[in-house]
Design a protein around this motif. Structure first.
Motif, PDB file in Angstrom:
ATOM      1  N   ASP A  53       0.835  -1.204   0.000  1.00 33.57           N
ATOM      2  CA  ASP A  53       0.000   0.000   0.000  1.00 33.57           C
ATOM      3  C   ASP A  53       0.864   1.247   0.000  1.00 33.57           C
ATOM      4  N   PHE A  54       1.924   1.200   0.811  1.00 27.53           N
ATOM      5  CA  PHE A  54       2.820   2.343   0.922  1.00 27.53           C
ATOM      6  C   PHE A  54       3.454   2.670  -0.437  1.00 27.53           C
ATOM      7  N   TRP A  55       3.958   1.646  -1.121  1.00 28.06           N
ATOM      8  CA  TRP A  55       4.567   1.859  -2.436  1.00 28.06           C
ATOM      9  C   TRP A  55       3.541   2.369  -3.435  1.00 28.06           C
ATOM     10  N   MET A  56       2.332   1.813  -3.340  1.00 32.08           N
ATOM     11  CA  MET A  56       1.247   2.250  -4.217  1.00 32.08           C
ATOM     12  C   MET A  56       1.013   3.752  -4.070  1.00 32.08           C
ATOM     13  N   ILE A  57       0.917   4.218  -2.821  1.00 28.61           N
ATOM     14  CA  ILE A  57       0.665   5.645  -2.585  1.00 28.61           C
ATOM     15  C   ILE A  57       1.820   6.470  -3.161  1.00 28.61           C
ATOM     16  N   LEU A  58       3.050   5.988  -2.947  1.00 22.37           N
ATOM     17  CA  LEU A  58       4.210   6.726  -3.459  1.00 22.37           C
ATOM     18  C   LEU A  58       4.135   6.918  -4.972  1.00 22.37           C
ATOM     19  N   VAL A  59       3.678   5.882  -5.678  1.00 17.14           N
ATOM     20  CA  VAL A  59       3.597   5.980  -7.133  1.00 17.14           C
ATOM     21  C   VAL A  59       2.368   6.783  -7.558  1.00 17.14           C
ATOM     22  N   THR A  60       1.295   6.698  -6.755  1.00 14.94           N
ATOM     23  CA  THR A  60       0.043   7.353  -7.138  1.00 14.94           C
ATOM     24  C   THR A  60       0.084   8.873  -6.959  1.00 14.94           C
ATOM     25  N   ILE A  61       0.815   9.345  -5.954  1.00 15.71           N
ATOM     26  CA  ILE A  61       0.816  10.790  -5.677  1.00 15.71           C
ATOM     27  C   ILE A  61       1.289  11.610  -6.893  1.00 15.71           C
ATOM     28  N   PRO A  62       2.432  11.279  -7.499  1.00 14.94           N
ATOM     29  CA  PRO A  62       2.819  12.068  -8.684  1.00 14.94           C
ATOM     30  C   PRO A  62       1.783  11.976  -9.805  1.00 14.94           C
ATOM     31  N   PHE A  63       1.142  10.826  -9.921  1.00 12.92           N
ATOM     32  CA  PHE A  63       0.101  10.621 -10.932  1.00 12.92           C
ATOM     33  C   PHE A  63      -1.006  11.662 -10.788  1.00 12.92           C
ATOM     34  N   LEU A  72       1.424   1.250 -12.742  1.00  9.88           N
ATOM     35  CA  LEU A  72       0.200   0.835 -12.058  1.00  9.88           C
ATOM     36  C   LEU A  72      -0.520  -0.346 -12.713  1.00  9.88           C
ATOM     37  N   PRO A  73      -0.733  -0.356 -14.041  1.00 11.66           N
ATOM     38  CA  PRO A  73      -1.398  -1.540 -14.624  1.00 11.66           C
ATOM     39  C   PRO A  73      -0.564  -2.820 -14.496  1.00 11.66           C
ATOM     40  N   ILE A  74       0.767  -2.715 -14.682  1.00 10.19           N
ATOM     41  CA  ILE A  74       1.603  -3.916 -14.549  1.00 10.19           C
ATOM     42  C   ILE A  74       1.539  -4.413 -13.107  1.00 10.19           C
ATOM     43  N   TYR A  75       1.619  -3.456 -12.187  1.00 12.17           N
ATOM     44  CA  TYR A  75       1.547  -3.826 -10.769  1.00 12.17           C
ATOM     45  C   TYR A  75       0.242  -4.556 -10.465  1.00 12.17           C
ATOM     46  N   SER A  76      -0.869  -4.041 -11.013  1.00  9.54           N
ATOM     47  CA  SER A  76      -2.141  -4.660 -10.651  1.00  9.54           C
ATOM     48  C   SER A  76      -2.260  -6.051 -11.277  1.00  9.54           C
ATOM     49  N   SER A  77      -1.575  -6.308 -12.396  1.00 12.08           N
ATOM     50  CA  SER A  77      -1.515  -7.679 -12.930  1.00 12.08           C
ATOM     51  C   SER A  77      -0.647  -8.578 -12.052  1.00 12.08           C
ATOM     52  N   LEU A  78       0.518  -8.058 -11.686  1.00 10.84           N
ATOM     53  CA  LEU A  78       1.474  -8.898 -10.934  1.00 10.84           C
ATOM     54  C   LEU A  78       0.998  -9.141  -9.507  1.00 10.84           C
ATOM     55  N   GLU A  79       0.255  -8.164  -8.957  1.00  2.00           N
ATOM     56  CA  GLU A  79      -0.220  -8.338  -7.598  1.00  2.00           C
ATOM     57  C   GLU A  79      -1.184  -9.514  -7.516  1.00  2.00           C
ATOM     58  N   ARG A  80      -1.912  -9.727  -8.606  1.00  3.43           N
ATOM     59  CA  ARG A  80      -2.897 -10.800  -8.624  1.00  3.43           C
ATOM     60  C   ARG A  80      -2.271 -12.149  -8.980  1.00  3.43           C
ATOM     61  N   MET A  81      -1.011 -12.098  -9.435  1.00  5.90           N
ATOM     62  CA  MET A  81      -0.360 -13.336  -9.856  1.00  5.90           C
ATOM     63  C   MET A  81      -0.098 -14.251  -8.656  1.00  5.90           C
ATOM     64  N   GLY A  95      -1.439  -6.282 -18.005  1.00  2.21           N
ATOM     65  CA  GLY A  95      -1.042  -4.984 -17.468  1.00  2.21           C
ATOM     66  C   GLY A  95      -0.039  -4.291 -18.365  1.00  2.21           C
ATOM     67  N   LEU A  96       0.860  -5.070 -18.939  1.00  2.15           N
ATOM     68  CA  LEU A  96       1.887  -4.525 -19.814  1.00  2.15           C
ATOM     69  C   LEU A  96       1.249  -3.905 -21.069  1.00  2.15           C
ATOM     70  N   ILE A  97       0.304  -4.640 -21.644  1.00  2.50           N
ATOM     71  CA  ILE A  97      -0.394  -4.112 -22.828  1.00  2.50           C
ATOM     72  C   ILE A  97      -1.138  -2.835 -22.462  1.00  2.50           C
ATOM     73  N   GLY A  98      -1.872  -2.887 -21.328  1.00  4.38           N
ATOM     74  CA  GLY A  98      -2.590  -1.696 -20.869  1.00  4.38           C
ATOM     75  C   GLY A  98      -1.636  -0.537 -20.652  1.00  4.38           C
ATOM     76  N   GLY A  99      -0.509  -0.812 -20.004  1.00  2.00           N
ATOM     77  CA  GLY A  99       0.468   0.231 -19.706  1.00  2.00           C
ATOM     78  C   GLY A  99       1.039   0.853 -20.971  1.00  2.00           C
ATOM     79  N   GLY A 103      -6.693  -0.563 -13.652  1.00  3.51           N
ATOM     80  CA  GLY A 103      -5.491  -0.609 -12.834  1.00  3.51           C
ATOM     81  C   GLY A 103      -5.019   0.768 -12.412  1.00  3.51           C
ATOM     82  N   VAL A 104      -5.349   1.767 -13.229  1.00  4.78           N
ATOM     83  CA  VAL A 104      -4.856   3.101 -12.935  1.00  4.78           C
ATOM     84  C   VAL A 104      -5.816   3.873 -12.038  1.00  4.78           C
TER      85      VAL A 104
END
Lengths: 292, 263
Positions: free
Chosen positions: A108-118, A176-185, A215-219, A289-290
């Motif tokens: 969650d912490f890493w997610m927030i770090l990436v989401t804030i600049p977004f 974010l999209p790649i992460y959401s694919s890999l998180e579910r892996m 996620g990669l295609i989406g990204g 994912g985004v």
């Protein structure tokens, strides 16, 4: 016909989107087939001049001459967008992998770090690079103080600065999209592969990459489309040396006063979007994912 | 094997550098907004002077007020429309083709490059000869606020068990009462979070506002842009830092609200 209460609730959305989103798109498409009004806007007469402008330009007598300038801009901005997207994959994929393999609370912490600049202002984040890259900016001052250079490097107002700004602007759209694919892996698959003596490279290629693919295609789509159509990076960091399609469009609706041509370039971008939508619908995992 | 294959060597380092890359420019703006000198990138000591100056600048003030009016208006209208759409699309009352068309229309403003939305909306307003001043900006913002408000509401609505609405119905709640006392409280965090995201999206928008706004109806990012074009000053950095702070605060707030589980 009596509408169901569900459909009634949908009406405000349909009305707003049809009138203020779809209709403008259609009008712009119609404009792309009309004659330019030199004072801005269009003359209501059919013309293919907007599209022919990609290949020809008129001289003072109105004769058409072969002109590759705009095709070159389209080529160079597409090349730049492909490069920026590729670099985003190179940085974003390892980041998404690393984030997805953290313990649940840290993720969650890493997610927030990436989401804030977004979510923070793109204009400010882009002009900030002027502070960093200019002649007496942070990078040059730092390098000079360290004694590595004698004269400031020309970093700002170069294609390099534009590429950097583009990668920077849209990197979160890749992570974010790649992460959401890999998180579910199911990461136990990696352990299983490891138990079967698969090398890291084989695990990356045969286990993780297929799982990351949606996620990669989406990204790739979410980075490529806004990049090729971007305005700010080239406007603020490019100094006119590198244009993206966004700058070209803005120019035609502004100073260039060739609305049909601007509308025709927009039509090309919309085509990219349509292809992207189809790809996402088929294989990808995109906006969920985004934004979600 | 002793080491775990899921921890790839170097990926941690790339991540730390990547995060540093994402935050470096943001930090640069904030740090140099506290620079005491007029020089933009030469540090001359700490000072808080640029903040009162930025707050006192009449151009920035007017633009900030416009930004607030547009953001509040677009958020309110956009969130209500998004909520209605989410309720409709979640239920069974809408025919499938219409649903699919709606999903596509929901995704399009996020996918179509902003410059295209900007010029097409500008051309549209021109064709209609619509001159509502700030109203033009508001309309344009409502359109792209809807998908951002919709996403969290949509995520929330799928977590509401059908059994709860059935229970309400068994207790003789009519449709409105079931919505008011069951659905709405359960959806509240999603609605709030959606509204916050719509709000920052509106507050941060630059390119659409640049093309659509008539003279006098500029928002804060457009004002900052025109000042940046004339040369960056610590005053602009101060104004930009305040805008960044608002965005960051709202993202964090949205995150905290959305995290709390209802059931």
């Amino acid at each position: 016909m009596r509408l169901s209460s569900g459909t009634k609730l949908l009406l405000p959305f349909l009305a707003v989107m049809t009138v203020f989103f779809m209709a403008p798109m259609c009008i712009a498409l119609a404009y792309s087939f009309m004659q330019a009004n030199p004072l801005g806007g269009v003359k209501p007469a059919f013309s293919l001049a907007g599209y022919l402008r990609f290949f020809y330009s008129p001289d003072l007598d109105g004769n058409m001459h072969w002109d590759m300038r705009y095709l070159q801009i389209i080529y160079s901005s597409t090349k730049m967008a492909v490069l920026a997207t590729f670099i985003c994959v190179l940085i974003g994929f390892p980041m998404a992998w690393f984030m997805a393999t953290r313990p649940a609370q840290q993720r969650d912490f890493w997610m927030i770090l990436v989401t804030i600049p977004f979510w923070t202002n793109l204009l400010i984040r882009t002009y900030a690079w002027i502070l960093i890259l200019r002649g007496n900016g942070i990078v040059n001052t730092g390098l000079e103080k360290a004694g590595l250079i004698d004269a400031p490097l020309d970093l700002l107002y170069t294609p390099f600065a534009v590429g950097l700004g583009l990668v920077y602007s849209y990197l979160p759209f890749m992570i974010l999209p790649i992460y959401s694919s890999l998180e579910r892996m199911d990461w136990r698959l990696v352990e299983a592969a490891q138990d079967l003596y698969a090398t890291r490279l084989r695990i990356l290629w045969h286990v993780v990459l297929p799982a990351a693919m949606p996620g990669l295609i989406g990204g790739v789509i979410l980075v490529f489309i806004p990049t090729v159509g971007s305005f700010l990076a080239a406007d603020l960091l490019g100094g006119g040396k590198q244009m993206m399609l966004g700058n070209l469009i803005e120019n035609q609706f502004g100073m260039g006063r060739n609305w049909p041509f601007g509308a025709a370039i927009s039509a090309i971008l919309i085509t990219f979007v349509m292809i992207g939508l189809i790809l996402i619908a088929r294989r990808g995992q995109g906006l969920k994912g985004v934004v979600g | 094997m002793s080491t775990q294959a899921k921890n790839m060597p170097g990926f941690g380092a790339i991540t730390f550098l990547g995060i540093a890359f994402l935050y470096l420019p943001i930090l640069a703006v904030i740090i140099f907004s506290f620079n005491s000198g007029r020089m933009i990138t030469v540090w001359e000591g700490f000072s808080f002077d640029w903040y009162p100056r930025a707050l006192g600048n009449s151009d920035l003030q007017r633009a900030a007020i416009n930004s607030m009016i547009v953001a509040v208006g677009a958020t309110t209208i956009g969130t209500v429309i998004a909520l209605c759409a989410a309720l409709a699309l979640h239920g069974d009352g809408v025919p499938r083709p219409l649903k699919n068309a709606s999903y596509t229309m929901m995704a399009l403003p996020l996918l179509v490059p902003e410059i295209v939305i900007a010029v097409t909306t500008m051309a549209f307003f021109g064709a209609l000869n619509l001159r509502l001043g700030l109203g033009n900006v508001l309309i344009a913002h409502v359109v792209f606020c809807i998908p951002f408000a919709y996403a969290p509401i949509r995520a929330r609505i799928t977590t509401i068990p059908k059994s709860m609405l059935e229970a309400a119905k068994d207790l003789y709640a009519d449709e409105w009462q079931a919505f008011r006392h069951v659905t709405l409280p359960l959806l509240a965090p999603g609605i709030f979070s959606g509204a916050l995201l719509a709000f920052i999206t509106s507050l941060d928008d630059f390119i659409i506002t640049l093309m659509v706004a008539p003279p006098g109806a500029t928002t804060l990012p457009v004002e900052i842009y025109s000042k940046v074009k004339r040369g960056i000053t610590p005053e602009i950095n101060a104004a930009a830092s305040m805008l960044l702070a608002v965005s960051i605060f709202i993202v964090l707030l949205s995150y905290v609200i959305n995290r709390k589980k209802v059931i």
